[in-house]
Design a protein around this motif. Structure first.
Motif, PDB file in Angstrom:
ATOM      1  N   GLN A   1       0.844  -1.192   0.000  1.00 16.73           N
ATOM      2  CA  GLN A   1       0.000   0.000   0.000  1.00 16.73           C
ATOM      3  C   GLN A   1       0.883   1.247   0.000  1.00 16.73           C
ATOM      4  OE1 GLN A   1      -3.570  -0.346   0.226  1.00 16.73           O
ATOM      5  NE2 GLN A   1      -3.102  -2.516  -0.036  1.00 16.73           N
ATOM      6  N   LEU A   2       0.696   2.096  -1.004  1.00 17.56           N
ATOM      7  CA  LEU A   2       1.451   3.343  -1.104  1.00 17.56           C
ATOM      8  C   LEU A   2       0.498   4.481  -1.458  1.00 17.56           C
ATOM      9  CD1 LEU A   2       4.610   2.133  -3.052  1.00 17.56           C
ATOM     10  CD2 LEU A   2       4.496   2.809  -0.654  1.00 17.56           C
ATOM     11  N   PRO A   3       0.904   5.738  -1.173  1.00 16.95           N
ATOM     12  CA  PRO A   3       0.040   6.873  -1.513  1.00 16.95           C
ATOM     13  C   PRO A   3      -0.194   6.975  -3.025  1.00 16.95           C
ATOM     14  CG  PRO A   3       1.860   7.560  -0.098  1.00 16.95           C
ATOM     15  CD  PRO A   3       2.127   6.149  -0.494  1.00 16.95           C
TER      16      PRO A   3
ATOM     17  N   PHE B   1       6.957   5.642  -9.128  1.00 13.92           N
ATOM     18  CA  PHE B   1       7.380   4.467  -8.372  1.00 13.92           C
ATOM     19  C   PHE B   1       8.436   3.681  -9.141  1.00 13.92           C
ATOM     20  CE2 PHE B   1       6.785  -0.032  -7.044  1.00 13.92           C
ATOM     21  CZ  PHE B   1       7.212   0.121  -5.731  1.00 13.92           C
ATOM     22  N   ASP B   2       9.489   3.269  -8.452  1.00 11.74           N
ATOM     23  CA  ASP B   2      10.560   2.487  -9.053  1.00 11.74           C
ATOM     24  C   ASP B   2      10.236   1.002  -8.902  1.00 11.74           C
ATOM     25  OD1 ASP B   2      12.868   1.278  -9.950  1.00 11.74           O
ATOM     26  OD2 ASP B   2      14.218   2.532  -8.764  1.00 11.74           O
TER      27      ASP B   2
ATOM     28  N   GLU C   1      12.572   7.795  -1.574  1.00 10.28           N
ATOM     29  CA  GLU C   1      13.342   6.546  -1.556  1.00 10.28           C
ATOM     30  C   GLU C   1      12.682   5.446  -2.390  1.00 10.28           C
ATOM     31  OE1 GLU C   1      10.881   6.473   2.316  1.00 10.28           O
ATOM     32  OE2 GLU C   1      11.867   7.973   1.081  1.00 10.28           O
ATOM     33  N   PHE C   2      11.390   5.614  -2.755  1.00 18.28           N
ATOM     34  CA  PHE C   2      10.699   4.636  -3.580  1.00 18.28           C
ATOM     35  C   PHE C   2      10.489   5.131  -5.011  1.00 18.28           C
ATOM     36  CE2 PHE C   2       8.483   3.318   0.584  1.00 18.28           C
ATOM     37  CZ  PHE C   2       9.534   2.483   0.918  1.00 18.28           C
ATOM     38  N   SER C   3      11.035   6.302  -5.318  1.00 18.24           N
ATOM     39  CA  SER C   3      10.837   6.903  -6.640  1.00 18.24           C
ATOM     40  C   SER C   3      11.990   6.597  -7.574  1.00 18.24           C
ATOM     41  CB  SER C   3      10.709   8.422  -6.507  1.00 18.24           C
ATOM     42  OG  SER C   3       9.551   8.757  -5.785  1.00 18.24           O
ATOM     43  N   LEU C   4      11.696   6.656  -8.863  1.00 17.42           N
ATOM     44  CA  LEU C   4      12.737   6.514  -9.865  1.00 17.42           C
ATOM     45  C   LEU C   4      13.762   7.628  -9.682  1.00 17.42           C
ATOM     46  CD1 LEU C   4      10.458   5.797 -12.920  1.00 17.42           C
ATOM     47  CD2 LEU C   4      12.219   4.255 -12.040  1.00 17.42           C
ATOM     48  N   PRO C   5      15.026   7.362  -9.948  1.00 14.98           N
ATOM     49  CA  PRO C   5      16.050   8.405  -9.822  1.00 14.98           C
ATOM     50  C   PRO C   5      15.730   9.608 -10.692  1.00 14.98           C
ATOM     51  CG  PRO C   5      17.057   6.242 -10.122  1.00 14.98           C
ATOM     52  CD  PRO C   5      15.574   6.082 -10.344  1.00 14.98           C
ATOM     53  N   GLY C   6      15.978  10.785 -10.172  1.00 15.98           N
ATOM     54  CA  GLY C   6      15.790  12.014 -10.931  1.00 15.98           C
ATOM     55  C   GLY C   6      14.351  12.394 -11.190  1.00 15.98           C
ATOM     56  N   GLY C   7      13.396  11.797 -10.464  1.00 11.69           N
ATOM     57  CA  GLY C   7      11.992  12.146 -10.630  1.00 11.69           C
ATOM     58  C   GLY C   7      11.395  11.700 -11.947  1.00 11.69           C
ATOM     59  N   GLN C   8      12.021  10.704 -12.590  1.00 15.87           N
ATOM     60  CA  GLN C   8      11.498  10.195 -13.854  1.00 15.87           C
ATOM     61  C   GLN C   8      10.098   9.619 -13.649  1.00 15.87           C
ATOM     62  OE1 GLN C   8      14.155   7.299 -15.626  1.00 15.87           O
ATOM     63  NE2 GLN C   8      15.870   8.222 -14.563  1.00 15.87           N
TER      64      GLN C   8
END
Length: 169
Positions: A54-56, A63-64, A147-154
């Motif tokens: 479960q994530l926002p 999300f990565d 910390e759960f996102s793709l690098p660089g806000g992709q």
């Protein structure tokens, strides 16, 4: 006195059940290893809980998927989803519910039909007609967690067609 650095470990499993343990000196290094192996199809050891991760809602687009060993993919029929542990989990858009009995915000859910081999405690039912397994659900408020996102806000991309090995590139 020289201090011994704390080492962290992570056990990963691939689609055929091969287990490996990776070690790192920092949590950041461990997360980098998790992403590296996740892009190769390894997932963290352990079960996805009933109802899925479960994530926002806002976390969805960045999300990565490599963190859980999944790869975004679009079927030849145009169904968007992810490949995880050898299975396709279809993206389902759930409308908000606002009734006297229940209030739920809109959600994005990745699920698949249940199989006879699925542990019963992880299988969910929909109106008693259909059984399914949820991998992950993005619902509700809250901030995206970097910390759960793709690098660089992709933003995530979905590969098209049967060649899933190209989906993560």
């Amino acid at each position: 006195m020289n201090e011994i650095p704390h080492r962290s470990s992570l056990v990963l499993v691939d689609a055929i059940g091969t287990r490996i343990t990776v070690y790192a000196n920092t949590p950041q290094d461990l997360r980098a290893l998790q992403r590296e192996y996740g892009r190769r199809g390894y997932r963290p050891e352990g079960e996805i809980p009933c109802g899925g991760l479960q994530l926002p809602y806002v976390q969805h687009d960045t999300f990565d998927w490599s963190l859980i060993g999944a790869t975004p993919w679009t079927s030849p029929d145009g169904d968007r989803g992810v490949i995880h542990d050898g299975s396709f989990y279809k993206l389902r858009e759930l409308e908000a519910v606002d009734s006297r009995k229940m209030k739920l915000p809109q959600a994005l859910k990745y699920s698949r039909g249940a199989r006879e081999t699925d542990p019963e405690h992880l299988v969910e039912e929909s109106n008693g007609e259909f059984k399914y397994r949820t991998l992950i659900m993005f619902r509700g408020g809250g901030k995206a967690m970097p910390e759960f996102s793709l690098p660089g806000g992709q933003r995530q991309r979905h590969a098209v067609g049967p060649a899933q090995e190209n989906a993560a590139d």
